[in-house]
Design a protein around this motif. Sequence first.
Motif, short mmCIF file in Angstrom:
data_model
loop_
_atom_site.label_atom_id
_atom_site.label_comp_id
_atom_site.label_asym_id
_atom_site.label_seq_id
_atom_site.Cartn_x
_atom_site.Cartn_y
_atom_site.Cartn_z
N TYR A 138 0.74 -1.28 0.04
CA TYR A 138 0.00 0.02 -0.01
C TYR A 138 0.84 1.16 0.05
N CYS A 276 -11.01 3.65 -2.54
CA CYS A 276 -11.49 3.46 -1.30
C CYS A 276 -12.15 4.67 -0.86
N GLU A 278 -12.13 6.53 1.67
CA GLU A 278 -10.99 7.35 2.59
C GLU A 278 -9.92 7.62 2.16
N CYS A 279 -9.20 6.78 1.28
CA CYS A 279 -7.90 7.20 0.68
C CYS A 279 -7.76 7.05 -0.83
N TYR A 281 -7.38 4.76 -2.39
CA TYR A 281 -6.49 3.20 -2.84
C TYR A 281 -7.72 2.15 -3.51
N CYS A 288 -10.49 0.13 1.98
CA CYS A 288 -9.33 -0.74 1.35
C CYS A 288 -8.91 -1.39 2.83
N CYS A 291 -7.13 0.71 5.20
CA CYS A 291 -7.84 1.42 6.02
C CYS A 291 -8.68 0.86 7.25
ZN ZN Z 1 -8.41 3.39 2.12
#
Ligand code: ZN
Length: 301
Positions: A138, A276, A278-279, A281, A288, A291
Amino acid sequence: MKCRRCQKQAVVALPSHNTAFCADCYLLFFKRQVEKAIKDHKLLTQNDKVVVAISGGKDSLALTWQLANLGYDVTGLHIDLAIPDSSEKAREITTNFCKKFNIKLKILEIKNEGLAIPEVKKRIRRPVCSVCGQIKRYYFNKFALDHGFTVLATGHNLNDEVARLLSNTLRWDTAYLSDQGPLLPAENGFMRKVKPLYRLTEFETANLCYLVGIEYGFTPCPYSSGASFTYYKQLLDELEFNQPGRKLQFYEGFLKRGQKAFKLLEQKQGQELNPCPECGYPTSGELCGVCRIKKMMGVMK
Ligand code: ZN
Ligand code: AMP
Ligand code: FES
């Protein structure tokens, strides 16, 4: 024993290639294997900004040295996993190597992400090395994307790749078989990933380090019960001993003739990936994997 190329005294025998080399000709052999991998699979161009993931082990150090030596624009990325003793050693070896050979280096401290591996280990039920692998992949990807690199290189060697192929084949894991190889093209938020050492064995990378004067770390991860795929590697070493050259033939044969079938199969069954929330990815689930770990660690609400 004489060097097959120049007839000087040989320093290394390579039964799998049915040959032996002196030091200078060995360096040429190593370089040509890497060049062939790069050319056959279009792994890199001289315009690439390459980030090499350096663990402090012989493979990633040999890879970094060779790519720099071939004139590629390389920067090392070392992830400090915060594992007592072993992470300090790995970081020191990597730092010393980059100083000695004048290579740019970035260090990412995983504890600053709230994911120090000993802490993660306390909180999870899965084997920590597999979670650690997930976290490293990641951050390799994220670092490369955030810092404008065009490609990420790792030090996986022929022993790693053939053992993985055997393991995937024994399980007939068609999804893994469809994209195992030295090149993973950029797509869906994933950086292009390459393994330019896939034609070279562990012995060959160790030998390069020895001849070039690269000091490398020996210590395996203290949380691992052994190197990954240990048993398959032993089986394959026995096969190679009895049939020199078999490993590389098996792997190249898979890349040239076997893999297409799995690619076709997986195109029909492919899983859809979304960013994802949140991020960003790519993930097939809601959050993901990293997270989810961060949430469980309380690093993220
Ligand atoms: Zn994430
Ligand atoms: P391994 O899974 O430990 O065999 O490592 C495979 C490859 O991942 C290595 O050759 C490196 O390129 C990279 N790698 C592993 N651990 C680290 C780390 N802590 N920091 C940077 N790169 C790493
Ligand atoms: Fe990172 Fe074992 S904890 S490889």
